[in-house]
Design a protein around this motif. Structure first.
Motif, PDB file in Angstrom:
ATOM      1  N   GLU A  30       0.840  -1.197   0.000  1.00 21.66           N
ATOM      2  CA  GLU A  30       0.000   0.000   0.000  1.00 21.66           C
ATOM      3  C   GLU A  30       0.876   1.249   0.000  1.00 21.66           C
ATOM      4  N   PRO A  31       0.632   2.178  -0.925  1.00 22.72           N
ATOM      5  CA  PRO A  31       1.343   3.464  -0.875  1.00 22.72           C
ATOM      6  C   PRO A  31       0.799   4.314   0.276  1.00 22.72           C
ATOM      7  N   GLU A  32       1.689   4.885   1.062  1.00 26.13           N
ATOM      8  CA  GLU A  32       1.247   5.688   2.206  1.00 26.13           C
ATOM      9  C   GLU A  32       2.130   6.927   2.378  1.00 26.13           C
ATOM     10  N   ILE A  33       1.624   7.882   3.123  1.00 26.19           N
ATOM     11  CA  ILE A  33       2.428   9.032   3.526  1.00 26.19           C
ATOM     12  C   ILE A  33       2.706   8.879   5.023  1.00 26.19           C
ATOM     13  N   ALA A  34       3.984   8.966   5.396  1.00 23.68           N
ATOM     14  CA  ALA A  34       4.343   8.880   6.818  1.00 23.68           C
ATOM     15  C   ALA A  34       4.660  10.281   7.337  1.00 23.68           C
ATOM     16  N   PHE A  35       4.220  10.550   8.548  1.00 24.09           N
ATOM     17  CA  PHE A  35       4.491  11.826   9.214  1.00 24.09           C
ATOM     18  C   PHE A  35       5.505  11.598  10.333  1.00 24.09           C
ATOM     19  N   ILE A  36       6.383  12.578  10.519  1.00 24.94           N
ATOM     20  CA  ILE A  36       7.269  12.577  11.683  1.00 24.94           C
ATOM     21  C   ILE A  36       7.002  13.888  12.420  1.00 24.94           C
ATOM     22  N   LEU A  37       6.728  13.771  13.711  1.00 27.84           N
ATOM     23  CA  LEU A  37       6.413  14.966  14.495  1.00 27.84           C
ATOM     24  C   LEU A  37       7.648  15.511  15.193  1.00 27.84           C
ATOM     25  N   GLY A  38       7.642  16.821  15.404  1.00 27.98           N
ATOM     26  CA  GLY A  38       8.718  17.456  16.153  1.00 27.98           C
ATOM     27  C   GLY A  38       8.375  17.582  17.619  1.00 27.98           C
ATOM     28  N   GLU A  39       7.106  17.387  17.936  1.00 28.95           N
ATOM     29  CA  GLU A  39       6.684  17.417  19.347  1.00 28.95           C
ATOM     30  C   GLU A  39       5.583  16.377  19.573  1.00 28.95           C
ATOM     31  N   ASN A  40       5.438  15.922  20.799  1.00 25.33           N
ATOM     32  CA  ASN A  40       4.391  14.933  21.108  1.00 25.33           C
ATOM     33  C   ASN A  40       3.015  15.507  20.805  1.00 25.33           C
ATOM     34  N   LEU A  41       2.091  14.613  20.495  1.00 23.89           N
ATOM     35  CA  LEU A  41       0.726  15.038  20.192  1.00 23.89           C
ATOM     36  C   LEU A  41      -0.219  14.208  21.052  1.00 23.89           C
TER      37      LEU A  41
ATOM     38  N   GLY B 257      -4.232  13.809  22.493  1.00 22.52           N
ATOM     39  CA  GLY B 257      -5.631  14.181  22.444  1.00 22.52           C
ATOM     40  C   GLY B 257      -6.205  14.221  23.844  1.00 22.52           C
ATOM     41  N   PRO B 258      -7.490  14.406  24.031  1.00 26.65           N
ATOM     42  CA  PRO B 258      -8.481  14.533  22.960  1.00 26.65           C
ATOM     43  C   PRO B 258      -8.488  15.926  22.339  1.00 26.65           C
ATOM     44  N   GLY B 259      -9.263  16.061  21.302  1.00 24.25           N
ATOM     45  CA  GLY B 259      -9.481  17.381  20.709  1.00 24.25           C
ATOM     46  C   GLY B 259      -8.380  17.833  19.779  1.00 24.25           C
ATOM     47  N   VAL B 260      -7.504  16.910  19.352  1.00 24.65           N
ATOM     48  CA  VAL B 260      -6.436  17.298  18.416  1.00 24.65           C
ATOM     49  C   VAL B 260      -7.052  17.638  17.061  1.00 24.65           C
ATOM     50  N   THR B 261      -6.685  18.782  16.513  1.00 28.13           N
ATOM     51  CA  THR B 261      -7.212  19.225  15.214  1.00 28.13           C
ATOM     52  C   THR B 261      -6.125  19.085  14.145  1.00 28.13           C
ATOM     53  N   THR B 262      -6.526  19.255  12.887  1.00 29.05           N
ATOM     54  CA  THR B 262      -5.540  19.184  11.803  1.00 29.05           C
ATOM     55  C   THR B 262      -4.528  20.331  11.957  1.00 29.05           C
ATOM     56  N   PHE B 263      -4.992  21.440  12.480  1.00 31.06           N
ATOM     57  CA  PHE B 263      -4.086  22.558  12.723  1.00 31.06           C
ATOM     58  C   PHE B 263      -2.986  22.156  13.714  1.00 31.06           C
ATOM     59  N   ASP B 264      -3.394  21.476  14.796  1.00 29.06           N
ATOM     60  CA  ASP B 264      -2.411  21.006  15.793  1.00 29.06           C
ATOM     61  C   ASP B 264      -1.403  20.058  15.137  1.00 29.06           C
ATOM     62  N   VAL B 265      -1.912  19.188  14.254  1.00 30.12           N
ATOM     63  CA  VAL B 265      -1.023  18.213  13.603  1.00 30.12           C
ATOM     64  C   VAL B 265      -0.004  18.947  12.730  1.00 30.12           C
ATOM     65  N   LEU B 266      -0.494  19.897  11.931  1.00 32.84           N
ATOM     66  CA  LEU B 266       0.421  20.630  11.043  1.00 32.84           C
ATOM     67  C   LEU B 266       1.484  21.365  11.847  1.00 32.84           C
ATOM     68  N   LYS B 267       1.076  21.915  12.983  1.00 29.63           N
ATOM     69  CA  LYS B 267       2.008  22.660  13.832  1.00 29.63           C
ATOM     70  C   LYS B 267       3.065  21.727  14.432  1.00 29.63           C
ATOM     71  N   ALA B 268       2.630  20.501  14.766  1.00 30.36           N
ATOM     72  CA  ALA B 268       3.551  19.554  15.424  1.00 30.36           C
ATOM     73  C   ALA B 268       4.430  18.799  14.430  1.00 30.36           C
ATOM     74  N   THR B 269       4.046  18.814  13.138  1.00 31.19           N
ATOM     75  CA  THR B 269       4.770  17.988  12.159  1.00 31.19           C
ATOM     76  C   THR B 269       6.135  18.577  11.827  1.00 31.19           C
ATOM     77  N   LYS B 270       7.137  17.670  11.738  1.00 32.52           N
ATOM     78  CA  LYS B 270       8.483  18.093  11.366  1.00 32.52           C
ATOM     79  C   LYS B 270       8.670  17.918   9.863  1.00 32.52           C
ATOM     80  N   PHE B 271       8.332  16.739   9.357  1.00 31.79           N
ATOM     81  CA  PHE B 271       8.389  16.486   7.918  1.00 31.79           C
ATOM     82  C   PHE B 271       7.565  15.254   7.565  1.00 31.79           C
ATOM     83  N   VAL B 272       7.417  15.023   6.265  1.00 26.52           N
ATOM     84  CA  VAL B 272       6.714  13.818   5.806  1.00 26.52           C
ATOM     85  C   VAL B 272       7.654  13.017   4.898  1.00 26.52           C
ATOM     86  N   ILE B 273       7.429  11.708   4.864  1.00 29.28           N
ATOM     87  CA  ILE B 273       8.189  10.863   3.935  1.00 29.28           C
ATOM     88  C   ILE B 273       7.236   9.896   3.238  1.00 29.28           C
ATOM     89  N   PRO B 274       7.529   9.574   1.976  1.00 35.12           N
ATOM     90  CA  PRO B 274       6.717   8.569   1.294  1.00 35.12           C
ATOM     91  C   PRO B 274       7.087   7.186   1.822  1.00 35.12           C
TER      92      PRO B 274
END
Ligand code: OOG
Ligand code: MG
Length: 259
Positions: free
Chosen positions: A104-115, A117-134
């Motif tokens: 399965e082709p997927e996108i992997a996320f690596i975070l720069g800070e712990n994430l 919940g509850p109540g985690v939004t896509t905005f929180d994810v984008l803020k916490a993300t360091k980079f993505v890899i295929p």
């Protein structure tokens, strides 16, 4: 479900994993009434057994996050499981290490800070993300004919078996994460294509959903570990001799050979 039954069912699935042999799904005879909640208890026991054997956790994965996957497996909800370090493959994959592997082709996320919940939004994810890899995930159900119910596949750690990561990482702020096109090519033939919007509209949502599901168990997503967000296309069987390439617009490609 008592601790004995949890352990017995985890042993059952784990033995299939260790012997590389398919088994009847839990719900066919052993425990037809298995619930999702019980299935996660079995998964947790299975993970603990693997940790006791000395395996190391790599990161969490989401599964069944796209329409293509939900339809293919005939189930109706996203699920999570865990990838272990020993599951990471390089550019040669031995089909004999698996029962009936699919990719399965997927996108992997690596975070720069712990994430957490509850109540985690896509905005929180984008803020916490360091980079993505295929990435290409190799799933391999321990169940006969790759056939299961949602509780069965949760107990089987969401068919987690292998993963190949691309060797470059990408700045997520420079990419439209919902329009990453993928072409899955086996032996020069395009077998499937789609875009990352197939994953809950945007794979960022998959990470938010994971953080919120984990919080119900008092768990969080840790910084620095790869998070698999779920197959963008349906999963495809691989066979000895196959040459596999997934091309991702904006985030390069990932290839391997099957021997
Ligand atoms: C369950 C695992 C699904 C994904 O990306 O959807 C999964 C399965 O289909 O065997 O990893
Ligand atoms: Mg997957």
């Amino acid at each position: 479900m008592d601790q004995n039954t949890i352990k017995k069912l985890a042993d059952y699935v784990h033995s299939a994993y260790k012997e590389n042999k398919e088994i009847k799904k839990i719900t066919s005879e052993l425990y037809p009434e298995l619930t999702i909640k019980e299935a996660y208890l079995i998964q947790e026991e299975l993970i603990n057994q693997k940790l006791e054997m000395g395996h190391k956790l790599l990161g969490p994965k989401m599964g069944l996050t796209s329409e293509a996957k939900l339809k293919q497996m005939n189930v109706d909800n996203p699920i999570y499981g865990y990838v272990f370090e020993h599951m990471v493959e390089e550019n040669e994959v031995n089909v004999d290490d698996y029962i009936h592997p699919k990719i399965e082709p997927e996108i992997a996320f690596i975070l720069g800070e712990n994430l957490e919940g509850p109540g985690v939004t896509t905005f929180d994810v984008l803020k916490a993300t360091k980079f993505v890899i295929p990435a290409i995930e190799i799933i391999d159900s321990r169940y006969e004919d790759f056939n299961f119910t949602l509780p069965d596949v949760i107990a089987d750690n969401t068919s987690a078996s292998g993963v190949i990561f691309g060797n470059k990482h990408f700045d997520h702020t420079r990419i439209d994460l919902d329009v990453i096109g993928v072409n899955l090519i086996i032996n020069g033939e395009v077998k499937d294509s789609s875009t990352s919007a197939a994953v809950l509209g945007n794979p960022v949502k998959s990470v938010a959903h994971l953080a919120n599901m984990l919080s119900a168990e008092g768990k969080k997503i840790k910084a620095g570990v790869p998070i698999l967000t779920g197959g963008i296309t349906a999963a495809h069987l691989i066979n000895k001799g196959d040459q596999v390439t997934v091309k991702y617009s904006d985030v390069g490609e990932v290839s391997f050979n099957v021997k």
